[in-house]
Design an enzyme around this catalytic site. Structure first.
Site, mmCIF file in Angstrom:
data_model
loop_
_atom_site.group_PDB
_atom_site.id
_atom_site.type_symbol
_atom_site.label_atom_id
_atom_site.label_comp_id
_atom_site.label_asym_id
_atom_site.label_seq_id
_atom_site.Cartn_x
_atom_site.Cartn_y
_atom_site.Cartn_z
ATOM 1 C CE LYS A 1 -1.572 1.373 3.851
ATOM 2 N NZ LYS A 1 -1.045 2.734 4.014
ATOM 3 C CG ASP B 1 -2.703 1.151 7.257
ATOM 4 O OD1 ASP B 1 -3.378 2.263 6.834
ATOM 5 O OD2 ASP B 1 -1.687 1.425 7.186
#
Length: 302
Positions: free
Chosen positions: A13, A143
């Site tokens: 990410k 996250d």
């Protein structure tokens, strides 16, 4: 179409920008960030086993020596939470090929946990409701929810408020890490006081030029404190900015991984080779494109 039902990818990410917009009463910081995913990934493989043995984890790959296959590992916690939701006993073994650097600002552990939820849902034959899966993901870490279905997202709150955005134009991404882990809590503690307003974004980006216009009006608020804690980040950023074809260079998340945008994945791959060849370049480096789907990844990834 999934290449192999017993395989799941956990892509890196990347926070193209990250604004710290406030702080909650419980101490958690509020963020505004644009997140995308790279083709660089960890790989999870599942091997079935007896329920009596429970769910196991085996680690391999370049980053395996920095991790431990202990009960509090996010991958195992994800599996236990999914089994509890489905009312079944966890079973089998997950083999985690850890290719991404650990504690590096690209959500590796969170992406691994999300990939485990996708993989185990498939091989165990369970179909949790989206809200239940999101609740499990949030309990594992701020996250993890964004990593459940890799794409392009606006992240708000502590990271759990997600807005899916139109697909990015084709761009190249170079990721580089100096090989020095950075503590996220330490980065936040060393941040200067004050907060940054949310960024203003276009509804879509037809090309790289449009994307750059938005990104150049934003920043990563965690980059300055991370550079103070880890001077190697500043040295790496300088090296990335000097690469041929570099369009935008910035740190991702709380570091220490940095990225550079290029006009095409091939340009990013060429730049990665050049960076690796430069004298004194240690750590980890990768060049390529944005993650699209599992089946779009080259089979050589396996």
């Amino acid at each position: 179409m999934i290449v192999d039902q017993n395989v799941a990818f956990a892509p890196a990410k990347i926070n193209l920008y990250l604004h710290v917009t406030g702080r909650r009463s419980d101490g958690y910081h509020l963020l505004d960030s644009l997140a995308v995913f790279a083709e660089a990934c960890d790989v999870l493989r599942y091997r079935d086993g007896d329920q009596a043995a429970g769910l196991g984890l085996q680690l391999e790959g370049p980053g395996a020596e920095t991790l431990r296959a202990e009960p509090d590992n996010l991958v195992l916690r994800a599996g236990r939470a999914l089994a509890a939701l489905a009312g079944i006993k966890p079973r089998g073994t997950i083999m985690l090929d850890k290719r991404l650097p650990v504690a590096s600002g690209i959500g590796g552990g969170s992406s691994d946990a999300a990939a485990a939820l996708r993989l185990l849902s498939r091989v165990w034959g369970v179909s949790p409701a989206a809200e239940d899966l999101h609740r499990i993901a949030t309990s594992l870490g701020a996250d993890v929810p964004v990593c459940l279905e890799p794409g392009t997202y606006r992240m708000r709150g502590i990271g759990e408020r997600l807005e899916a955005l139109p697909a990015m134009p084709e761009i190249g991404l170079l990721l580089a890490n100096p090989g020095v882990p950075v503590s996220t809590p330490e980065v936040f503690r060393n941040r200067e006081h004050g907060f940054t307003p949310e960024a203003t974004l276009a509804s879509r980006w037809p090309d790289m030029a449009a994307l750059l216009r938005d990104l150049q009006l934003s920043r990563n608020d965690l980059q300055p404190p991370a550079m103070r804690l880890c001077p190697a980040i500043g040295i790496l950023l300088h090296a990335l900015e000097g690469l041929p074809g570099a369009r935008l260079t910035r740190m991702s998340g709380s570091g220490a991984t940095c990225f550079t945008l290029f006009d095409h994945p091939d340009a990013a791959r060429d730049a990665a080779q050049l960076l690796q060849a430069q004298s004194g370049m240690g750590g980890w480096c990768w060049g390529g494109g944005l993650y699209k789907t599992a089946s779009a990844l080259d089979k050589t990834t396996l």
